[in-house]
Design a protein around this motif. Sequence first.
Motif, PDB file in Angstrom:
ATOM      1  N   GLY A  62       0.809  -1.207   0.000  1.00 57.51           N
ATOM      2  CA  GLY A  62       0.000   0.000   0.000  1.00 57.51           C
ATOM      3  C   GLY A  62       0.843   1.258   0.000  1.00 57.51           C
ATOM      4  N   PHE A 112       0.755   3.677  -2.347  1.00 59.48           N
ATOM      5  CA  PHE A 112       0.953   4.287  -3.659  1.00 59.48           C
ATOM      6  C   PHE A 112      -0.287   5.102  -4.044  1.00 59.48           C
ATOM      7  CE2 PHE A 112       4.084   0.861  -3.895  1.00 59.48           C
ATOM      8  CZ  PHE A 112       5.168   1.541  -4.431  1.00 59.48           C
ATOM      9  N   PRO A 113      -0.105   6.192  -4.798  1.00 60.79           N
ATOM     10  CA  PRO A 113      -1.239   7.071  -5.100  1.00 60.79           C
ATOM     11  C   PRO A 113      -2.156   6.487  -6.164  1.00 60.79           C
ATOM     12  CG  PRO A 113       0.734   7.848  -6.217  1.00 60.79           C
ATOM     13  CD  PRO A 113       1.174   6.711  -5.325  1.00 60.79           C
ATOM     14  N   ALA A 114      -3.409   6.953  -6.146  1.00 59.48           N
ATOM     15  CA  ALA A 114      -4.378   6.567  -7.167  1.00 59.48           C
ATOM     16  C   ALA A 114      -3.980   7.168  -8.512  1.00 59.48           C
ATOM     17  CB  ALA A 114      -5.772   7.020  -6.766  1.00 59.48           C
ATOM     18  N   ASP A 115      -4.318   6.472  -9.573  1.00 59.36           N
ATOM     19  CA  ASP A 115      -4.123   6.976 -10.928  1.00 59.36           C
ATOM     20  C   ASP A 115      -5.247   7.973 -11.211  1.00 59.36           C
ATOM     21  OD1 ASP A 115      -3.883   7.433 -13.629  1.00 59.36           O
ATOM     22  OD2 ASP A 115      -4.121   5.337 -14.244  1.00 59.36           O
ATOM     23  N   THR A 126      -7.354   7.212 -14.585  1.00 55.45           N
ATOM     24  CA  THR A 126      -7.451   5.775 -14.828  1.00 55.45           C
ATOM     25  C   THR A 126      -8.444   5.400 -15.916  1.00 55.45           C
ATOM     26  OG1 THR A 126      -7.625   3.642 -13.694  1.00 55.45           O
ATOM     27  CG2 THR A 126      -9.225   5.346 -13.072  1.00 55.45           C
ATOM     28  N   ASP A 147       5.930   7.339  -3.695  1.00 55.14           N
ATOM     29  CA  ASP A 147       4.517   7.721  -3.722  1.00 55.14           C
ATOM     30  C   ASP A 147       4.271   9.097  -4.325  1.00 55.14           C
ATOM     31  OD1 ASP A 147       5.459   9.328  -1.647  1.00 55.14           O
ATOM     32  OD2 ASP A 147       4.355   8.273  -0.079  1.00 55.14           O
ATOM     33  N   ALA A 200      -1.627  -4.310  -8.713  1.00 49.84           N
ATOM     34  CA  ALA A 200      -2.508  -3.352  -8.033  1.00 49.84           C
ATOM     35  C   ALA A 200      -3.468  -2.789  -9.057  1.00 49.84           C
ATOM     36  CB  ALA A 200      -1.697  -2.231  -7.382  1.00 49.84           C
ATOM     37  N   ASN A 201      -4.582  -2.251  -8.597  1.00 52.38           N
ATOM     38  CA  ASN A 201      -5.571  -1.637  -9.480  1.00 52.38           C
ATOM     39  C   ASN A 201      -5.542  -0.127  -9.341  1.00 52.38           C
ATOM     40  OD1 ASN A 201      -6.326  -4.236 -10.098  1.00 52.38           O
ATOM     41  ND2 ASN A 201      -8.265  -4.174  -8.969  1.00 52.38           N
ATOM     42  N   ARG A 202      -5.428   0.540 -10.480  1.00 54.84           N
ATOM     43  CA  ARG A 202      -5.586   1.991 -10.553  1.00 54.84           C
ATOM     44  C   ARG A 202      -4.614   2.728  -9.633  1.00 54.84           C
ATOM     45  NH1 ARG A 202     -10.339  -0.712 -10.502  1.00 54.84           N
ATOM     46  NH2 ARG A 202     -10.475  -0.498  -8.236  1.00 54.84           N
ATOM     47  N   ARG A 203      -3.377   2.258  -9.589  1.00 50.58           N
ATOM     48  CA  ARG A 203      -2.338   2.875  -8.761  1.00 50.58           C
ATOM     49  C   ARG A 203      -1.126   3.213  -9.606  1.00 50.58           C
ATOM     50  NH1 ARG A 203      -4.183   4.692  -3.812  1.00 50.58           N
ATOM     51  NH2 ARG A 203      -6.126   3.526  -3.520  1.00 50.58           N
ATOM     52  N   SER A 251      -3.566  -6.142 -13.195  1.00 53.94           N
ATOM     53  CA  SER A 251      -4.673  -5.919 -12.269  1.00 53.94           C
ATOM     54  C   SER A 251      -5.051  -7.186 -11.521  1.00 53.94           C
ATOM     55  CB  SER A 251      -5.890  -5.369 -13.014  1.00 53.94           C
ATOM     56  OG  SER A 251      -6.254  -6.227 -14.079  1.00 53.94           O
TER      57      SER A 251
END
Length: 303
Positions: free
Chosen positions: A86, A88-91, A94, A114, A152-155, A233
């Motif tokens: 964990g 990491f920032p959101a994309d 996305t 991050d 990871a998803n969307r990161r 993903s």
Amino acid sequence: MPFDRKTPYRRRGVWVAAAIGVPALLVTALLVGQALTPSSTVPDDRNVVVADPTPSSVDQSPEESIPPAAPAPDGLPVVDYDPAPGGFPADPNTMDVTPLTDGAHPTRRIAAYDAPGGRPRAFLEPTINGVELTMPIAQRRAGWTAVLLPSANRRLAWLPPGGFETVPLRDQIVVERKVHRLTWYRAGKAVRSWEVSLGQSGQETPLGRTFILGRTPPPEEVYGGVDIYALGSVPDDPESVPSGLRGAHIGVHTWHHDDELGENTTNGCIRLTRSGQRELLAEVRPGSSVVVVDQLAAPPPTA
């Protein structure tokens, strides 16, 4: 990596069936395990000159200064096939279907941060399970490079200068959930579309940008005898999938019949015809971006 048809995937001495911890293949399970094919079997087209590439959407301002990278502690986790750590920032983009035309391939162990000048969160290696790692570049800022984070998803993960090479990416895959359509694009132009099966209720195919992580041989005849593409993903809700599939990745693969195309019947994977999968395997290199949306504003001309 060793491979057995009844217990197809292995990690750290534990055999799994399309994911970690299952002793036998669940034939209804459509998530992809981690026995990725070594990079020696994947054509290396990093030196290919892309004809008429879509202009990059991730250019940066030349006036920006480069924030220094904080030293990375030796004890940081390494991003592998397990769910990514964990922090990491959101994309933020996305759902953007603008093609990502460059990838980053680590040439040594590098730290992933991050934010530009931020906190180191994990290490990235040149390979994951022996497969060359190439991550699409999503953004450049202040001398730093943001890539789509694997497992990871969307990161996003931010990389300081150095320790990776830039790889041209000419292809993109866009999946539309509402109309069950997968479209392959090259240099921003639609080449071909296929009808696909997608995730069932509660196990929907995750939305957003990801990428082709690598390929694996089919573990059983139910996969149609064609190699599988494992994506970066993972299921949005790991608890919703069968217990033996927790920790698995979303994949693009075939099935032993095409009766369920156009339906939501998988555990999150993207299932298309054998001929379509063979064409993607032959033409689209690992590292290429994949975007899953509900529906495009206008259907592609190949639809």
